[in-house]
Scaffold this motif. Structure first.
Motif, PDB file in Angstrom:
ATOM      1  N   GLY A   1      55.578  25.711  31.879  1.00 42.67           N
ATOM      2  CA  GLY A   1      54.224  25.900  32.664  1.00 42.67           C
ATOM      3  C   GLY A   1      53.324  26.663  31.790  1.00 42.67           C
ATOM      4  O   GLY A   1      52.173  26.565  32.261  1.00 42.67           O
ATOM      5  N   GLY A   2      53.468  27.122  30.725  1.00 47.15           N
ATOM      6  CA  GLY A   2      52.259  27.488  29.792  1.00 47.15           C
ATOM      7  C   GLY A   2      51.667  28.984  30.274  1.00 47.15           C
ATOM      8  O   GLY A   2      50.526  29.065  29.835  1.00 47.15           O
ATOM      9  N   LEU A   3      52.228  29.440  31.056  1.00 47.43           N
ATOM     10  CA  LEU A   3      51.843  30.757  31.621  1.00 47.43           C
ATOM     11  C   LEU A   3      52.259  31.917  30.733  1.00 47.43           C
ATOM     12  O   LEU A   3      53.102  31.716  30.312  1.00 47.43           O
ATOM     13  N   ASN A   4      51.312  32.978  30.470  1.00 45.11           N
ATOM     14  CA  ASN A   4      51.533  34.086  29.694  1.00 45.11           C
ATOM     15  C   ASN A   4      50.709  35.327  30.113  1.00 45.11           C
ATOM     16  O   ASN A   4      49.821  34.954  31.008  1.00 45.11           O
ATOM     17  N   GLN A   5      51.024  36.299  29.563  1.00 44.93           N
ATOM     18  CA  GLN A   5      50.256  37.716  29.927  1.00 44.93           C
ATOM     19  C   GLN A   5      48.832  37.513  29.645  1.00 44.93           C
ATOM     20  O   GLN A   5      48.151  38.044  30.467  1.00 44.93           O
ATOM     21  N   SER A   6      48.305  36.642  28.776  1.00 42.96           N
ATOM     22  CA  SER A   6      46.781  36.510  28.590  1.00 42.96           C
ATOM     23  C   SER A   6      46.125  35.418  29.348  1.00 42.96           C
ATOM     24  O   SER A   6      44.810  35.588  29.484  1.00 42.96           O
ATOM     25  N   ASN A   7      46.888  34.778  30.253  1.00 46.88           N
ATOM     26  CA  ASN A   7      46.005  33.356  31.029  1.00 46.88           C
ATOM     27  C   ASN A   7      46.354  33.794  32.445  1.00 46.88           C
ATOM     28  O   ASN A   7      45.927  32.773  33.152  1.00 46.88           O
ATOM     29  N   CYS A   8      47.133  34.635  32.936  1.00 45.11           N
ATOM     30  CA  CYS A   8      47.584  34.454  34.425  1.00 45.11           C
ATOM     31  C   CYS A   8      46.634  35.641  35.358  1.00 45.11           C
ATOM     32  O   CYS A   8      46.784  35.394  36.310  1.00 45.11           O
ATOM     33  N   SER A   9      45.957  36.392  34.572  1.00 40.31           N
ATOM     34  CA  SER A   9      45.054  37.269  35.442  1.00 40.31           C
ATOM     35  C   SER A   9      44.347  36.377  36.525  1.00 40.31           C
ATOM     36  O   SER A   9      43.284  35.639  36.136  1.00 40.31           O
ATOM     37  N   GLY A  10      44.224  36.781  37.675  1.00 41.44           N
ATOM     38  CA  GLY A  10      43.613  36.061  39.018  1.00 41.44           C
ATOM     39  C   GLY A  10      44.082  34.528  39.184  1.00 41.44           C
ATOM     40  O   GLY A  10      43.474  34.075  40.394  1.00 41.44           O
TER      41      GLY A  10
END
Length: 385
Positions: free
Chosen positions: A182-191
């Protein structure tokens, strides 16, 4: 998170040590096995299971303190995926007959390293570790199990072995779906708005916590009796799929950036309409026909049919402005390193439904078979944890 592993290479070479043998030779061990596929009556306890052997320099033998059950154990007990798994066990077809039996089930392990191969530098005997063993290998419902060093990680310090055994397989399955596919990580999930279908099971409860640890907005779908648990884990909105038409309930909410589907079935027909179009929004499902196709059609035709299916669905939805993906469990010690950091920092906790003793493995399978679990079914291989 993999920095600790990298430090061992800092001097330009990998330090090695000789193979360490156990104090006394062992040729057999207690284990729960199956000798054929079927329902719960095929489970058999034996004290004569062959003791695991290190065949490759990067392998370790782990003394199992605790294991746990996953839905894949039920499926494997019944023969699901046997064609693909047997191909993985013996890709060159060097053996004849049914090479998988006697087969030990169980994928999760928390325990202590007993022996190391010559190429293992990151672990030593006595280290407390956890791992998820791939389904083509002998499982963890045994006194000992062998694993590749790159599948193993140091157990979170804040957890007992019983608690730790609840996390590796579901954690890595969710990690594969959310991060690697899915490409999600700590730096791009906010909001970001995340929808998790099937949020009260092992993968779902982990996914809710991971997404909240990464500061996403989480909408969780589960039954009403699991809503308190899921809210406690951090879900912002909890939808009871039994309280009315689920599709209609979800359509009243703002569109989502990402959907994790642990349910499959008819949900795939309408769930992708809940995503934001032309924004990079992604739907990832863990319910795929890959192993079923190989069981029904054989290896070659099954892989071809699977490729055609995923390709056509991906293109169909891409033309509608959303991404469609399949995800699978992937063994990974480095990913477990990252998960361990989140656990030790208090951002993820194990969710355990019930704990059984090693003598109660058949009862544990029946519990899992009954469905509606709230978290994991754990087996204490060593009585006191």
């Amino acid at each position: 998170a993999t920095g600790g592993r990298a430090l061992r290479w800092a001097n330009g070479r990998v330090p090695t040590r000789g193979f360490r043998a156990s104090p006394r030779a062992r040729i057999a061990m207690p284990s729960w096995v199956i000798d054929r596929y079927g329902s719960n009556e095929v489970l058999r306890f034996t004290r004569e299971m062959m003791f695991p052997i290190i065949h490759f320099p990067n392998e370790v033998i782990i003394k199992v303190h605790a294991a746990s059950l996953n839905p894949i154990d039920l499926s494997m007990r019944s023969g699901y995926g046997a064609t693909a798994l047997n191909m993985k066990r013996d890709p060159l077809k060097l053996k004849t007959g049914e090479t998988e039996f006697p087969l030990t089930l169980g994928r999760d392990v928390s325990g202590v390293v007993m022996e190391c191969g010559l190429g293992v530098s990151y672990f030593k005997p006595g280290d407390e570790v956890w791992a998820a063993i791939p389904p083509w290998k002998q499982g963890t419902l045994s006194e000992f199990v062998v694993a590749s060093g790159n599948e193993v990680s140091f157990k979170p310090k804040c957890l007992s072995h019983t608690e730790a055994a609840a996390l590796p397989y579901v954690g890595l399955t969710a990690w594969s779906a959310l991060n690697q596919v899915g490409g999600l990580n700590q730096s791009n999930c906010s909001g970001k708005r995340i929808l998790i279908l099937g949020a009260s099971g092992g993968v779902g409860t982990f996914a809710v916590q991971l997404m909240k640890a990464w500061d996403a907005h989480v909408t969780a779908v589960c039954s009403h009796d699991a809503s308190t648990l899921v809210k406690k884990l951090g879900a912002d909105d909890v939808i009871d799929y039994k309280s009315g038409n689920l599709e209609e309930q979800l359509k009243t909410l703002p569109l989502f950036d990402f959907i994790l589907d642990n349910v499959g079935g008819s949900t795939e027909k309408w769930a992708l309409d809940l995503l934001k179009k032309w924004s990079g929004a992604t739907y990832v499902t863990l319910v795929t026909p890959f192993l079923i196709n190989m069981d029904k059609l054989g290896v070659a035709d099954g892989m071809l049919q699977t490729g055609v299916t995923v390709g056509s669905k991906t293109l169909k939805h891409l033309l509608k402005g959303v991404h469609y993906r399949w995800a699978f469990f992937m063994p990974s010690g480095p990913s477990l390193d990252e998960i361990a950091e989140l656990v030790d920092s208090g951002k993820i906790q194990p969710v355990i439904d019930e704990v059984f003793s090693f003598s109660e493995v058949p009862e544990a399978f029946l519990k899992l078979e009954g469905g509606h679990a709230r978290g994991k079914t754990v087996i204490n291989v060593i009585s006191r944890q």
